[in-house]
Design an enzyme around this catalytic site. Structure first.
Site, short mmCIF file in Angstrom:
data_model
loop_
_atom_site.label_atom_id
_atom_site.label_comp_id
_atom_site.label_asym_id
_atom_site.label_seq_id
_atom_site.Cartn_x
_atom_site.Cartn_y
_atom_site.Cartn_z
N GLN A 162 0.99 -1.43 -0.20
CA GLN A 162 0.37 -0.12 -0.20
C GLN A 162 0.83 1.01 0.03
O GLN A 162 0.34 2.24 1.05
CB GLN A 162 -0.40 -0.68 1.33
CG GLN A 162 -2.20 -0.80 0.70
CD GLN A 162 -3.18 -0.84 0.13
OE1 GLN A 162 -2.97 0.58 -0.58
NE2 GLN A 162 -4.02 -1.47 -1.20
N SER A 163 2.21 1.23 -0.48
CA SER A 163 3.13 2.48 -0.49
C SER A 163 1.87 3.43 -1.67
O SER A 163 2.27 3.55 -2.95
CB SER A 163 4.15 1.76 -1.13
OG SER A 163 5.17 3.48 -1.41
N ASN A 164 2.13 4.62 -0.85
CA ASN A 164 1.62 6.21 -1.25
C ASN A 164 2.60 6.52 -2.26
O ASN A 164 2.76 7.07 -3.38
CB ASN A 164 1.43 7.42 -0.59
CG ASN A 164 0.70 6.61 0.52
OD1 ASN A 164 -0.38 6.10 -0.05
ND2 ASN A 164 0.87 6.39 1.97
N ALA B 185 5.59 4.47 -4.30
CA ALA B 185 4.97 3.62 -5.75
C ALA B 185 3.65 4.08 -5.88
O ALA B 185 3.86 4.24 -7.51
CB ALA B 185 4.88 2.21 -5.06
#
Ligand code: PLP
Length: 362
Positions: A90-92, A94
């Protein structure tokens, strides 16, 4: 007027750094009077200003847009054709890297750590798919609170080799975009904030910010020192010491100043509050859920369960413990993260009174 002269030198040094346009700036600096009232009013709580970096744009906004302006320019200078970065599923960072790649014509691969083989296509991962990023999932660390496993390094190496074989020129952006190039984005943000504070006639004692991979806090610390802002950068750790430490941020701040070719300036401290981490990265605490609901109810501003909720919980705890004098002003840097809220809908709803149940209409 020594501060003035050095801020001109700072503006010149920043203007010499390669940069592409990505973030919608300046982001608003907003008063939060209803939050202050809910925390006891002017007798108990400081004046609180929200710096809205959740509104930078780039497929949902957040702090990474500012870092990526400098990182993509560096990639272009190196004649790269393909961006690779890494983070949690859930990387913002990325998601925003994928959006930035689309705008500036790069291919993009995301190496994401997922605890399950088939993660739900929700929140940031849904946006990554919409942005048509090449997604490679890797298993997580044995430490459930760690954001990365070290297994992504191998995956990135393989990807780099494959891409080169196909004639592409890959450019690897580190976790969170947190090197001295990315941190320049928050030196620029500090300059922007200094101008807004002057207009608002405010001199904050502290700037609250969530800290993960340290680049935002490091850039801000460097920028506040160089811009002569008296405020201390008050980081709130959202992950344990495998990722977030005071030394790492200070070290990165020093390298960022060096990249600008400026002598470091003395300035307010960088403080790190490690009291809001809870069970680790991505694990919302009760205080985090309370802070999310408090800011939504009072100001209509939405925080996230991974970063900004914990940072706001740190501010709320400091007010309640009377660690901030009510005569002070503080800035809360809202770094974004909204898509992550939807990926943890059940957790967030569970933190609401009544468990988030909706009454049937009649
Ligand atoms: C990445 C991120 C942060 C932390 O920034 P770092 O530079 O990694 O310390 C804070 N908030 C949000 C919403 C983020 O995505």
């Amino acid at each position: 007027m020594a501060g003035r002269a050095s801020s001109d030198a700072l503006a010149d040094a920043l203007a010499r750094q390669p940069r592409v346009a990505l973030a919608t700036v300046p982001t608003p600096l907003q008063e939060a009077p209803r939050l202050r009232a809910a925390l006891g009013g002017s007798a108990l709580a400081p004046r609180i200003l929200l710096k809205r970096d959740d509104l930078t744009g780039l497929a949902g906004g957040g702090n990474k847009a500012r870092k990526l302006e400098f990182l993509l320019a560096d990639a272009r200078r190196q004649e790269a054709t393909w961006l690779i970065t890494t983070g949690g599923v859930q990387s913002n960072h990325a998601r925003m890297t994928a959006a930035a790649a689309r705008i500036h014509g790069f291919g993009v691969s995301l190496v994401l750590t997922s605890p399950v083989e088939q993660p739900e296509v929700q929140g940031n991962l849904l946006l990554d798919r919409l942005l048509d990023a090449d997604i490679r999932l890797v298993p997580p660390s044995d430490d459930p609170g760690a954001p990365t496993s070290g297994r992504e390094a191998e995956a990135i190496e393989r990807l780099v080799a494959d891409l080169r074989e196909r004639g592409e020129r890959p450019y690897v952006i580190p976790l969170g975009g947190s090197n001295e190039v990315g941190a320049l984005g928050y030196v620029a943000a500090a300059v922007e904030l200094a101008a807004q504070l002057e207009l608002a006639d405010a001199s904050p004692s502290r700037i609250y910010v969530a800290v993960g991979s340290n680049g935002t806090a490091a850039g801000l610390a460097a920028g506040t020192r160089l811009a002569g802002l008296g405020a201390a950068v008050h980081g709130v750790a959202v992950a344990g010491p495998a990722l977030t430490t005071r030394d790492r941020a200070e070290d990165l701040a020093g390298r960022t100043v060096a990249l600008l070719g400026l002598p470091d300036a003395p300035g307010a401290a960088y403080e790190l509050d490690e009291g809001q981490v809870g069970a680790g990265y991505g694990r919302a605490t009760a205080a985090c859920l309370e802070a999310i609901s408090l800011l939504a109810r009072t100001e209509g501003v939405i925080l996230d369960p991974v970063y900004t909720g914990k940072a706001m919980a740190g501010l709320v705890a400091d007010v309640r413990a009377r660690r901030i004098d009510p005569s002070e002003t503080v800035v809360f840097l809202h770094t974004g993260g909204l898509p992550g809220l939807f990926a943890q809908a059940a957790v967030v709803a569970g933190g609401l009174a009544g468990g988030g149940e909706v009454s049937p209409g009649g």
